[in-house]
Design a protein around this motif. Sequence first.
Motif, PDB file in Angstrom:
ATOM      1  N   THR A  48     -62.123 -42.986  85.453  1.00 40.23           N
ATOM      2  CA  THR A  48     -61.627 -43.014  86.838  1.00 40.23           C
ATOM      3  C   THR A  48     -62.739 -42.577  87.793  1.00 40.23           C
ATOM      4  OG1 THR A  48     -60.798 -40.767  86.531  1.00 40.23           O
ATOM      5  CG2 THR A  48     -59.225 -42.553  86.196  1.00 40.23           C
ATOM      6  N   ASP A  49     -63.984 -42.828  87.390  1.00 33.47           N
ATOM      7  CA  ASP A  49     -65.115 -42.366  88.202  1.00 33.47           C
ATOM      8  C   ASP A  49     -65.502 -43.329  89.318  1.00 33.47           C
ATOM      9  OD1 ASP A  49     -65.259 -40.031  86.809  1.00 33.47           O
ATOM     10  OD2 ASP A  49     -66.745 -40.751  85.374  1.00 33.47           O
ATOM     11  N   GLY A  50     -64.758 -44.416  89.468  1.00 29.73           N
ATOM     12  CA  GLY A  50     -64.991 -45.306  90.605  1.00 29.73           C
ATOM     13  C   GLY A  50     -66.159 -46.252  90.420  1.00 29.73           C
ATOM     14  N   THR A  51     -66.435 -46.985  91.493  1.00 29.30           N
ATOM     15  CA  THR A  51     -67.564 -47.928  91.506  1.00 29.30           C
ATOM     16  C   THR A  51     -68.515 -47.530  92.621  1.00 29.30           C
ATOM     17  OG1 THR A  51     -66.217 -49.756  90.673  1.00 29.30           O
ATOM     18  CG2 THR A  51     -68.219 -50.357  91.852  1.00 29.30           C
ATOM     19  N   LEU A  52     -69.799 -47.540  92.306  1.00 24.97           N
ATOM     20  CA  LEU A  52     -70.823 -47.222  93.305  1.00 24.97           C
ATOM     21  C   LEU A  52     -71.596 -48.498  93.628  1.00 24.97           C
ATOM     22  CD1 LEU A  52     -72.093 -44.649  94.727  1.00 24.97           C
ATOM     23  CD2 LEU A  52     -73.938 -44.899  93.062  1.00 24.97           C
ATOM     24  N   LEU A  87     -69.093 -45.460  97.632  1.00 29.70           N
ATOM     25  CA  LEU A  87     -68.352 -45.112  96.417  1.00 29.70           C
ATOM     26  C   LEU A  87     -66.895 -45.513  96.622  1.00 29.70           C
ATOM     27  CD1 LEU A  87     -68.279 -43.672  93.628  1.00 29.70           C
ATOM     28  CD2 LEU A  87     -67.700 -41.573  94.863  1.00 29.70           C
ATOM     29  N   LEU A  88     -66.394 -46.336  95.721  1.00 30.83           N
ATOM     30  CA  LEU A  88     -64.983 -46.754  95.756  1.00 30.83           C
ATOM     31  C   LEU A  88     -64.283 -46.023  94.618  1.00 30.83           C
ATOM     32  CD1 LEU A  88     -65.807 -50.517  96.268  1.00 30.83           C
ATOM     33  CD2 LEU A  88     -64.846 -48.974  98.001  1.00 30.83           C
ATOM     34  N   PRO A  89     -63.628 -44.903  94.931  1.00 30.23           N
ATOM     35  CA  PRO A  89     -63.133 -44.037  93.854  1.00 30.23           C
ATOM     36  C   PRO A  89     -61.935 -44.596  93.100  1.00 30.23           C
ATOM     37  CG  PRO A  89     -62.604 -43.094  95.999  1.00 30.23           C
ATOM     38  CD  PRO A  89     -63.384 -44.336  96.264  1.00 30.23           C
ATOM     39  N   ASN A  90     -61.253 -45.610  93.675  1.00 29.34           N
ATOM     40  CA  ASN A  90     -60.068 -46.136  92.983  1.00 29.34           C
ATOM     41  C   ASN A  90     -60.365 -47.361  92.133  1.00 29.34           C
ATOM     42  OD1 ASN A  90     -58.398 -44.147  93.790  1.00 29.34           O
ATOM     43  ND2 ASN A  90     -57.553 -45.262  95.535  1.00 29.34           N
ATOM     44  N   GLU A  91     -61.567 -47.419  91.601  1.00 28.97           N
ATOM     45  CA  GLU A  91     -61.879 -48.474  90.640  1.00 28.97           C
ATOM     46  C   GLU A  91     -62.114 -47.794  89.300  1.00 28.97           C
ATOM     47  OE1 GLU A  91     -64.415 -51.605  91.900  1.00 28.97           O
ATOM     48  OE2 GLU A  91     -62.799 -52.125  93.279  1.00 28.97           O
ATOM     49  N   PHE A  92     -61.699 -48.460  88.229  1.00 24.40           N
ATOM     50  CA  PHE A  92     -61.697 -47.824  86.909  1.00 24.40           C
ATOM     51  C   PHE A  92     -62.453 -48.681  85.907  1.00 24.40           C
ATOM     52  CE2 PHE A  92     -57.244 -47.278  88.716  1.00 24.40           C
ATOM     53  CZ  PHE A  92     -57.560 -46.114  89.398  1.00 24.40           C
ATOM     54  N   SER A  93     -62.519 -48.199  84.679  1.00 21.52           N
ATOM     55  CA  SER A  93     -62.958 -49.056  83.569  1.00 21.52           C
ATOM     56  C   SER A  93     -62.307 -48.562  82.285  1.00 21.52           C
ATOM     57  CB  SER A  93     -64.483 -49.076  83.436  1.00 21.52           C
ATOM     58  OG  SER A  93     -64.949 -47.834  82.979  1.00 21.52           O
ATOM     59  N   VAL A  94     -62.239 -49.477  81.309  1.00 17.31           N
ATOM     60  CA  VAL A  94     -61.563 -49.176  80.052  1.00 17.31           C
ATOM     61  C   VAL A  94     -62.265 -49.963  78.953  1.00 17.31           C
ATOM     62  CG1 VAL A  94     -59.863 -51.081  80.193  1.00 17.31           C
ATOM     63  CG2 VAL A  94     -59.222 -48.948  79.057  1.00 17.31           C
ATOM     64  N   ASP A  95     -62.189 -49.466  77.727  1.00 21.09           N
ATOM     65  CA  ASP A  95     -62.801 -50.181  76.610  1.00 21.09           C
ATOM     66  C   ASP A  95     -61.807 -51.234  76.090  1.00 21.09           C
ATOM     67  OD1 ASP A  95     -63.816 -51.086  74.241  1.00 21.09           O
ATOM     68  OD2 ASP A  95     -64.221 -49.094  73.401  1.00 21.09           O
ATOM     69  N   PRO A  96     -62.076 -52.528  76.326  1.00 22.37           N
ATOM     70  CA  PRO A  96     -61.094 -53.559  75.942  1.00 22.37           C
ATOM     71  C   PRO A  96     -60.802 -53.576  74.440  1.00 22.37           C
ATOM     72  CG  PRO A  96     -62.746 -54.478  77.416  1.00 22.37           C
ATOM     73  CD  PRO A  96     -63.242 -53.120  77.021  1.00 22.37           C
ATOM     74  N   ALA A  97     -61.814 -53.321  73.605  1.00 28.31           N
ATOM     75  CA  ALA A  97     -61.572 -53.324  72.154  1.00 28.31           C
ATOM     76  C   ALA A  97     -60.609 -52.199  71.786  1.00 28.31           C
ATOM     77  CB  ALA A  97     -62.891 -53.165  71.407  1.00 28.31           C
ATOM     78  N   GLY A 127     -69.644 -41.368  84.660  1.00 25.40           N
ATOM     79  CA  GLY A 127     -70.236 -41.654  85.957  1.00 25.40           C
ATOM     80  C   GLY A 127     -69.642 -42.942  86.464  1.00 25.40           C
ATOM     81  N   PRO A 128     -69.911 -43.274  87.734  1.00 25.89           N
ATOM     82  CA  PRO A 128     -69.293 -44.477  88.291  1.00 25.89           C
ATOM     83  C   PRO A 128     -69.870 -45.758  87.690  1.00 25.89           C
ATOM     84  CG  PRO A 128     -70.876 -43.562  89.833  1.00 25.89           C
ATOM     85  CD  PRO A 128     -70.799 -42.598  88.694  1.00 25.89           C
ATOM     86  N   ASN A 129     -69.080 -46.840  87.759  1.00 30.75           N
ATOM     87  CA  ASN A 129     -69.611 -48.175  87.491  1.00 30.75           C
ATOM     88  C   ASN A 129     -70.581 -48.497  88.619  1.00 30.75           C
ATOM     89  OD1 ASN A 129     -67.471 -48.261  85.608  1.00 30.75           O
ATOM     90  ND2 ASN A 129     -66.095 -49.121  87.159  1.00 30.75           N
ATOM     91  N   LEU A 130     -71.604 -49.274  88.328  1.00 32.05           N
ATOM     92  CA  LEU A 130     -72.552 -49.665  89.385  1.00 32.05           C
ATOM     93  C   LEU A 130     -72.478 -51.150  89.615  1.00 32.05           C
ATOM     94  CD1 LEU A 130     -74.799 -47.087  88.130  1.00 32.05           C
ATOM     95  CD2 LEU A 130     -75.078 -47.695  90.520  1.00 32.05           C
ATOM     96  N   ARG A 131     -72.460 -51.564  90.867  1.00 28.72           N
ATOM     97  CA  ARG A 131     -72.402 -52.984  91.217  1.00 28.72           C
ATOM     98  C   ARG A 131     -73.552 -53.297  92.147  1.00 28.72           C
ATOM     99  NH1 ARG A 131     -68.496 -56.946  89.559  1.00 28.72           N
ATOM    100  NH2 ARG A 131     -66.557 -55.878  89.150  1.00 28.72           N
ATOM    101  N   ALA A 132     -74.227 -54.386  91.910  1.00 36.64           N
ATOM    102  CA  ALA A 132     -75.259 -54.837  92.847  1.00 36.64           C
ATOM    103  C   ALA A 132     -75.510 -56.312  92.608  1.00 36.64           C
ATOM    104  CB  ALA A 132     -76.548 -54.040  92.664  1.00 36.64           C
TER     105      ALA A 132
END
Length: 388
Positions: free
Chosen positions: A116-120, A170-180, A264-269
């Motif tokens: 739940t560390d968001g996206t930067l 920083l978008l704190p309401n973006e998440f990630s999860v391990d699909p496997a 840490g947050p996901n990074l997008r660029a």
Amino acid sequence: MTREGAGAESPVGGAGVQPSDVTTIRRSPEVLVLGGGIVGLCCAHVLSERGHRVEVLEALRPGSGATGAAAGMISPLVESDFDHTFARTCRTARDLWPAWAEWLAGESSVDLSFSTDGTLVPAYTTAGLQHLDRLQETAERLAENWERLDPDQVRELVPELRDGALAALLLPNEFSVDPAAVVEALRRILLRSGVLIHARRRVVSLRARQNGVDVEGEGWSASCDHVVIATGAGSGAIEGVGNLPIRGVRGQMISFGGFAAHKGPNLRAGGHYALRRGSELLVGATVEKSADDDAVTEAGRDELRDFALELFPGLQWKAVSRHWAGVRPAAPDELPVIGPLHSPRVVIATGHYRNGILLGPWTARVVADLIAHGRSTELPEEFSPNRF
Ligand SMILES: Cc1cc2nc3c(=O)[nH]c(=O)nc-3n(C[C@H](O)[C@H](O)[C@H](O)COP(=O)(O)OP(=O)(O)OC[C@H]3O[C@@H](n4cnc5c(N)ncnc54)[C@H](O)[C@@H]3O)c2cc1C
């Protein structure tokens, strides 16, 4: 153990997913779910929870399609045109995840690496700053949380990031999860609730009758009340599905290993992203509209490695540790394809393209409503299979 259950996952006899050796599924499950990716497994789970008798038919093994290749970003804000119905659906789907992930992890004892560390989104140029401004305005308008970070704050949050960021959002309401891990968690829960998962059972054709649906594969057949087609990029290949223009779009990913476990947050660029999971840094993904197989290429690896090095110069000393690919299911307009197909007894749920992990649990809720009531108030018309 009944013959029907032989070799399949069952609460009585199954110790895991096995190839099924029966020639006919003689029991008549209420719902057959075709495809054991995130969409099929989520549908099987919700349908089973709502009291339906469910079985899953999977051509290979659960999670072997796009789901197993995905990064697992739950990232509705930086993915799409914000005002579109699709983006609204993505945000609704995102909101389901925190509680669902907690429940899933608790029930299955599988660590989902739910972050739940968001996206930067860092900006290094004037154009990058303008992009941040637009993103920030949109987040504000949609009442989404955001935080503007100055260069010192960026450095503090992600010390490995290339120096020189002018700012970041920083978008704190973006998440990630391990699909496997999600696949494994669902597999365990389905097993416990008595849902059979038949591996290596490729469906070749289906035919809806007035009172049910007949499904056939190589040397076997089955009948049921309802079918859910969740066969991802393979959906158009099943006879009886009709001329559904679902194509595969290859995506490649790489990872670098050997990091100390760190969140840490996901990074997008610029269309790519990087995220930490366990001891790995995952970097994705290529979007190859002219390739519909899961082969990896040197060009794909170089594209992702160049992006990663641009963002994290320290990686120049590290070798790529893993390189893989998957095939996203995509409709021509890149929107999901969800709804009854030629018959109220056959519901299709595919075309999730770049957001199937994000949309999986939401899709299952909609599909369960379609099976029970023939309609779902949550389903936008834009996703109808009749639009082609
Ligand atoms: C590199 C990459 C990165 C991605 N990253 C993200 C991300 O960060 N976030 C996100 O939300 N989405 C992401 N996606 C997209 C996401 O993976 C897909 O949208 C999602 O997995 C689709 O799920 P599905 O269950 O519809 O399809 P699949 O996972 O492909 O599952 C379909 C299943 O059906 C089976 N099947 C096919 N034909 C038949 C048949 N005839 N009979 C029986 N079974 C059959 C297949 O074997 C397969 O297991 C990514 C995709 C890729 C490739």
